[in-house]
Design a protein around this motif. Sequence first.
Motif, PDB file in Angstrom:
ATOM      1  N   LEU A 142      14.570  -6.366  -4.825  1.00 29.75           N
ATOM      2  CA  LEU A 142      14.431  -7.768  -4.426  1.00 29.75           C
ATOM      3  C   LEU A 142      13.034  -8.292  -4.752  1.00 29.75           C
ATOM      4  O   LEU A 142      12.867  -9.401  -5.264  1.00 29.75           O
ATOM      5  N   VAL A 143      12.019  -7.487  -4.448  1.00 33.50           N
ATOM      6  CA  VAL A 143      10.637  -7.895  -4.725  1.00 33.50           C
ATOM      7  C   VAL A 143      10.409  -7.980  -6.229  1.00 33.50           C
ATOM      8  O   VAL A 143       9.813  -8.932  -6.738  1.00 33.50           O
ATOM      9  N   ASN A 144      10.911  -6.996  -6.952  1.00 35.09           N
ATOM     10  CA  ASN A 144      10.749  -7.006  -8.401  1.00 35.09           C
ATOM     11  C   ASN A 144      11.477  -8.194  -9.035  1.00 35.09           C
ATOM     12  O   ASN A 144      11.084  -8.692 -10.094  1.00 35.09           O
ATOM     13  N   ASN A 174      10.312   7.477   1.075  1.00 40.76           N
ATOM     14  CA  ASN A 174      10.839   6.200   0.600  1.00 40.76           C
ATOM     15  C   ASN A 174       9.769   5.309  -0.015  1.00 40.76           C
ATOM     16  O   ASN A 174      10.001   4.667  -1.049  1.00 40.76           O
ATOM     17  N   ALA A 175       8.600   5.245   0.606  1.00 42.01           N
ATOM     18  CA  ALA A 175       7.525   4.399   0.081  1.00 42.01           C
ATOM     19  C   ALA A 175       7.026   4.916  -1.260  1.00 42.01           C
ATOM     20  O   ALA A 175       6.755   4.134  -2.185  1.00 42.01           O
ATOM     21  N   ALA A 176       6.910   6.229  -1.390  1.00 38.93           N
ATOM     22  CA  ALA A 176       6.453   6.815  -2.649  1.00 38.93           C
ATOM     23  C   ALA A 176       7.471   6.582  -3.758  1.00 38.93           C
ATOM     24  O   ALA A 176       7.107   6.276  -4.906  1.00 38.93           O
ATOM     25  N   VAL A 177       8.748   6.739  -3.443  1.00 42.19           N
ATOM     26  CA  VAL A 177       9.789   6.502  -4.437  1.00 42.19           C
ATOM     27  C   VAL A 177       9.759   5.041  -4.888  1.00 42.19           C
ATOM     28  O   VAL A 177       9.856   4.736  -6.086  1.00 42.19           O
ATOM     29  N   ALA A 178       9.602   4.122  -3.938  1.00 51.31           N
ATOM     30  CA  ALA A 178       9.540   2.706  -4.281  1.00 51.31           C
ATOM     31  C   ALA A 178       8.327   2.410  -5.160  1.00 51.31           C
ATOM     32  O   ALA A 178       8.429   1.650  -6.139  1.00 51.31           O
ATOM     33  N   ALA A 179       7.180   3.001  -4.830  1.00 50.61           N
ATOM     34  CA  ALA A 179       5.977   2.783  -5.646  1.00 50.61           C
ATOM     35  C   ALA A 179       6.204   3.267  -7.072  1.00 50.61           C
ATOM     36  O   ALA A 179       5.841   2.583  -8.042  1.00 50.61           O
ATOM     37  N   GLN A 180       6.800   4.455  -7.213  1.00 54.39           N
ATOM     38  CA  GLN A 180       7.086   4.968  -8.551  1.00 54.39           C
ATOM     39  C   GLN A 180       8.060   4.058  -9.287  1.00 54.39           C
ATOM     40  O   GLN A 180       7.915   3.806 -10.494  1.00 54.39           O
ATOM     41  N   TRP A 181       9.045   3.542  -8.572  1.00 53.02           N
ATOM     42  CA  TRP A 181      10.032   2.655  -9.192  1.00 53.02           C
ATOM     43  C   TRP A 181       9.368   1.377  -9.714  1.00 53.02           C
ATOM     44  O   TRP A 181       9.684   0.910 -10.820  1.00 53.02           O
ATOM     45  N   PHE A 182       8.442   0.817  -8.949  1.00 52.44           N
ATOM     46  CA  PHE A 182       7.718  -0.372  -9.417  1.00 52.44           C
ATOM     47  C   PHE A 182       6.954  -0.061 -10.711  1.00 52.44           C
ATOM     48  O   PHE A 182       6.933  -0.887 -11.638  1.00 52.44           O
ATOM     49  N   LEU A 183       6.330   1.107 -10.780  1.00 56.78           N
ATOM     50  CA  LEU A 183       5.627   1.490 -11.998  1.00 56.78           C
ATOM     51  C   LEU A 183       6.596   1.605 -13.168  1.00 56.78           C
ATOM     52  O   LEU A 183       6.307   1.157 -14.286  1.00 56.78           O
ATOM     53  N   ASP A 184       7.745   2.190 -12.899  1.00 62.53           N
ATOM     54  CA  ASP A 184       8.745   2.345 -13.960  1.00 62.53           C
ATOM     55  C   ASP A 184       9.267   0.999 -14.459  1.00 62.53           C
ATOM     56  O   ASP A 184       9.716   0.884 -15.606  1.00 62.53           O
ATOM     57  N   GLN A 185       9.203  -0.019 -13.602  1.00 68.12           N
ATOM     58  CA  GLN A 185       9.667  -1.361 -13.990  1.00 68.12           C
ATOM     59  C   GLN A 185       8.572  -2.170 -14.676  1.00 68.12           C
ATOM     60  O   GLN A 185       8.809  -3.316 -15.075  1.00 68.12           O
ATOM     61  N   GLY A 186       7.377  -1.602 -14.812  1.00 73.92           N
ATOM     62  CA  GLY A 186       6.336  -2.299 -15.556  1.00 73.92           C
ATOM     63  C   GLY A 186       5.057  -2.603 -14.797  1.00 73.92           C
ATOM     64  O   GLY A 186       4.094  -3.098 -15.400  1.00 73.92           O
ATOM     65  N   ALA A 187       5.021  -2.336 -13.497  1.00 77.85           N
ATOM     66  CA  ALA A 187       3.774  -2.532 -12.756  1.00 77.85           C
ATOM     67  C   ALA A 187       2.720  -1.561 -13.289  1.00 77.85           C
ATOM     68  O   ALA A 187       3.035  -0.421 -13.642  1.00 77.85           O
ATOM     69  N   ASP A 276      -0.425  -4.765  -8.641  1.00 78.60           N
ATOM     70  CA  ASP A 276       0.616  -5.749  -8.935  1.00 78.60           C
ATOM     71  C   ASP A 276       1.534  -5.957  -7.739  1.00 78.60           C
ATOM     72  O   ASP A 276       2.168  -7.019  -7.618  1.00 78.60           O
ATOM     73  N   VAL A 277       1.629  -4.953  -6.882  1.00 77.00           N
ATOM     74  CA  VAL A 277       2.522  -5.022  -5.727  1.00 77.00           C
ATOM     75  C   VAL A 277       1.983  -4.113  -4.636  1.00 77.00           C
ATOM     76  O   VAL A 277       1.292  -3.129  -4.914  1.00 77.00           O
ATOM     77  N   VAL A 278       2.278  -4.461  -3.388  1.00 76.81           N
ATOM     78  CA  VAL A 278       1.866  -3.674  -2.221  1.00 76.81           C
ATOM     79  C   VAL A 278       3.111  -3.108  -1.547  1.00 76.81           C
ATOM     80  O   VAL A 278       4.089  -3.833  -1.318  1.00 76.81           O
ATOM     81  N   PRO A 315       2.908  -9.637  -4.006  1.00 75.26           N
ATOM     82  CA  PRO A 315       4.285  -9.238  -3.708  1.00 75.26           C
ATOM     83  C   PRO A 315       4.281  -7.988  -2.827  1.00 75.26           C
ATOM     84  O   PRO A 315       3.527  -7.042  -3.106  1.00 75.26           O
ATOM     85  N   THR A 316       5.106  -7.990  -1.789  1.00 74.74           N
ATOM     86  CA  THR A 316       4.999  -6.954  -0.762  1.00 74.74           C
ATOM     87  C   THR A 316       6.362  -6.411  -0.369  1.00 74.74           C
ATOM     88  O   THR A 316       7.278  -7.173  -0.046  1.00 74.74           O
ATOM     89  N   LEU A 317       6.480  -5.096  -0.395  1.00 72.48           N
ATOM     90  CA  LEU A 317       7.643  -4.395   0.139  1.00 72.48           C
ATOM     91  C   LEU A 317       7.227  -3.709   1.427  1.00 72.48           C
ATOM     92  O   LEU A 317       6.272  -2.923   1.437  1.00 72.48           O
TER      93      LEU A 317
END
Length: 343
Positions: A142-144, A174-187, A276-278, A315-317
């Motif tokens: 959603l944030v992405n 969960n937070a670490a997985v989300a952070a990695q996912w943001f990086l994988d999406q281009g952050a 790019d995101v928190v 942008p914040t999750l």
Amino acid sequence: MKTVYSPRHHGHSGNVELVAGTIVPAFEMPSRAEFILSRLNEVNLGPVLAPEEHSLDTAAKVHDRAYLDFLPTIYDRWTAEGRTGTALPFTWPTRGLRGDKLPDFIDGQLGFYSFDGGCGFVAGTWDAIKSSHDVALTAAGLVNGGENVAFALCRPPGHHSGHNFMAGYCYINNAAVAAQWFLDQGASRVSILDVDYHHGNGTQEIFYRRSDVQVINLHADPMQEYPYFLGHADEKGEGAGEGFNLNYPLRWGTSWETWSAALEDACAKLKDYAPDVVVVSLGVDTYEKDPISKFKLKTEDFPRIGARIARLGLPTLVVMEGGYAVADIGTNAVGVLTGFEGR
């Protein structure tokens, strides 16, 4: 603000933990999430969405694949030995022992992959873990996708879980997985701001040698409090990660004045990092009435936390972690969210 929530967390219910030499009902219980959900609806925060199914591919970038493969097998292997009740470890590798050698038997493997006696398994535990992981990644999506903020109502929590161990009610980080996912999406950079009472030792361990994820923890001093063996102020990262890990250990009895000063400094350091995101690891066990914590924050302080994080303008999750004063957890957790929205 959109929230992602799954009722599958109820499968992780009726489990016990080892605390102070006694086997007791787990403090991390299903009613925690339900009180938060009820409060979300009461204040009309926004729509509550079901999670989408996600593979464990991103999780395997921050966790050991063998550890992830082990988690779904635990309860069936436990009951195959003729056992009932909660699957818990009772022995752990320590200094001078062969902590690199994975035993064959379930009891040895439980100890090998555990930090403590707080991560029990019952029949529905794995499904709850997987749904919590999916909640976090769906909210990250959603944030992405353009939302300024989203809330992942995760249960079980995640921030004590490291690369290859479960700890403190946490199985997948969960937070670490989300952070990695943001990086994988281009952050290019992500900051994780952990405001739970207990240090996010798993998150620190995962990213300690990396510069693309800044990890900031405000927490009880490990000289006094769990997890004891990580979270000191001199732990600043290693190698490529040097300078990107920040700890603010605070003594028992810390009140808003001292805690908020640490938050102010943390936010300044976060802004300097320019992520790019928190990702906020939200624990509300800093509350003065929390049964297993010793800080003195009051209910009126939690909206102030949200408001300060919102002023970062990023942008914040928000990912749910701890908080065990069950009757008050909804008011306090949602208070952070309404504070973020300026209500």
